[in-house]
Design a protein around this motif. Structure first.
Motif, PDB file in Angstrom:
ATOM      1  N   HIS A  64       0.793  -1.229   0.000  1.00  0.00           N
ATOM      2  CA  HIS A  64       0.000   0.000   0.000  1.00  0.00           C
ATOM      3  C   HIS A  64       0.822   1.274   0.000  1.00  0.00           C
ATOM      4  O   HIS A  64       0.334   2.331  -0.340  1.00  0.00           O
ATOM      5  N   PHE A  72      -5.042  -4.066  -0.946  1.00  0.00           N
ATOM      6  CA  PHE A  72      -5.627  -4.976   0.032  1.00  0.00           C
ATOM      7  C   PHE A  72      -5.868  -6.332  -0.586  1.00  0.00           C
ATOM      8  O   PHE A  72      -5.869  -6.487  -1.805  1.00  0.00           O
ATOM      9  N   TYR A  78      -9.477  -7.478   5.804  1.00  0.00           N
ATOM     10  CA  TYR A  78      -8.455  -6.436   5.678  1.00  0.00           C
ATOM     11  C   TYR A  78      -7.399  -6.608   6.771  1.00  0.00           C
ATOM     12  O   TYR A  78      -7.707  -6.945   7.904  1.00  0.00           O
ATOM     13  N   ASP A  79      -6.143  -6.344   6.395  1.00  0.00           N
ATOM     14  CA  ASP A  79      -5.019  -6.351   7.338  1.00  0.00           C
ATOM     15  C   ASP A  79      -4.809  -7.698   8.034  1.00  0.00           C
ATOM     16  O   ASP A  79      -4.365  -7.764   9.180  1.00  0.00           O
ATOM     17  N   ASP A  84      -0.879 -12.945   1.331  1.00  0.00           N
ATOM     18  CA  ASP A  84      -2.078 -12.493   0.637  1.00  0.00           C
ATOM     19  C   ASP A  84      -2.449 -13.494  -0.448  1.00  0.00           C
ATOM     20  O   ASP A  84      -1.593 -13.976  -1.180  1.00  0.00           O
TER      21      ASP A  84
END
Ligand code: NI
Length: 255
Positions: A64, A72, A78-79, A84
């Motif tokens: 980001h 994202f 999220y987070d 990922d």
């Protein structure tokens, strides 16, 4: 300037000035309105695909930090910690306006104009990465489900793979005609009810149920090809089970 920012700037400065004219015959425009999608074997040059790939890798390695529109994971809350599964960068053009000068952007805008029959407003992009082996599926949805229902849209998405998009690496699949009532080319299918993946509102990706996937048509594409799909056509992409990443850069065009 940080080392990363300088690296990014050097890549951007090295953008190749490539030329490629593409066009769509009337049969393909008719097919788009009948089926809700169509594709071209080439929308840009190998040279530009290679440059976009270099830029893409630099953006994703910075996550980001580099991008105004955000980074994202589409497939997880999220987070979340850990790897990922389906990372996305939204609106990279805001940070890197040179992306609007590419052969891809120029051709996608031109073909979107032809398909929609009116000049689209400048589109916004999203880069969706399927990492090797763990890259997640994006389940059945209509793009318009993500948008503000207060407006009416005449819109499509252009989709450019920077790596071969195959059945194994997560190419797109479409349900032909799902944007329109039977026999109609007016794109009059309503936007379906969608829910967040895993019914978890902190997961960005949306899914709609009761899709007849047996009717779906996969559209494998080589790097540098492109598909165009109507904002109401049902589509999905499979997981990436290959050992290489599957990078794609989509642009949404609305009139
Ligand atoms: Ni979509």
């Amino acid at each position: 300037m940080s080392e990363r920012a300088a690296e990014l700037e050097a890549i951007v400065a090295g953008r190749p000035r490539t030329q490629l004219e593409v066009d769509l015959p009337q049969e393909q425009i008719d097919a788009f309105w009948r089926d809700g999608f169509t594709s071209v074997d080439r929308i840009t040059t190998d040279e530009e695909v290679s440059w976009l790939g270099e830029l893409y890798d630099a953006l994703f390695s910075e996550r980001h930090a580099a991008v105004a529109g955000g980074y994202f994971d589409l497939a997880r809350p999220y987070d979340s910690p850990g790897d990922d599964l389906l990372p996305q960068i939204l609106m990279p053009e805001q940070t890197i306006p040179e992306l609007r000068k590419t052969t891809y952007h120029r051709n996608a805008h031109k073909l979107a104009w032809k398909l929609l029959g009116a000049e689209p407003i400048p589109g916004w992009g999203h880069m969706i990465l399927k990492p090797p082996r763990i890259g997640e599926a994006l389940p059945w949805h209509q793009d318009e489900a993500y948008w503000d229902p207060a407006y009416t849209y005449r819109a499509l998405g252009a989709w450019l793979p920077l790596d071969p998009a195959t059945l194994e690496s997560g190419c797109m699949s479409f349900v032909p005609g799902s944007h329109a009532a039977k026999g109609s080319t007016e794109a009059d299918t309503p936007v379906r009810v969608h829910r967040h993946v895993n019914d978890d509102p902190s997961v960005h990706a949306l899914v709609t149920d009761d899709v007849d996937a047996s009717r779906a048509v996969p559209v494998p594409l080589g790097a540098g090809g492109a598909s165009f799909h109507h904002c109401r056509v049902l589509h999905s992409s499979a997981p990436n089970r290959t050992g290489r990443q599957r990078r794609a850069y989509a642009i949404e065009f609305q009139t």
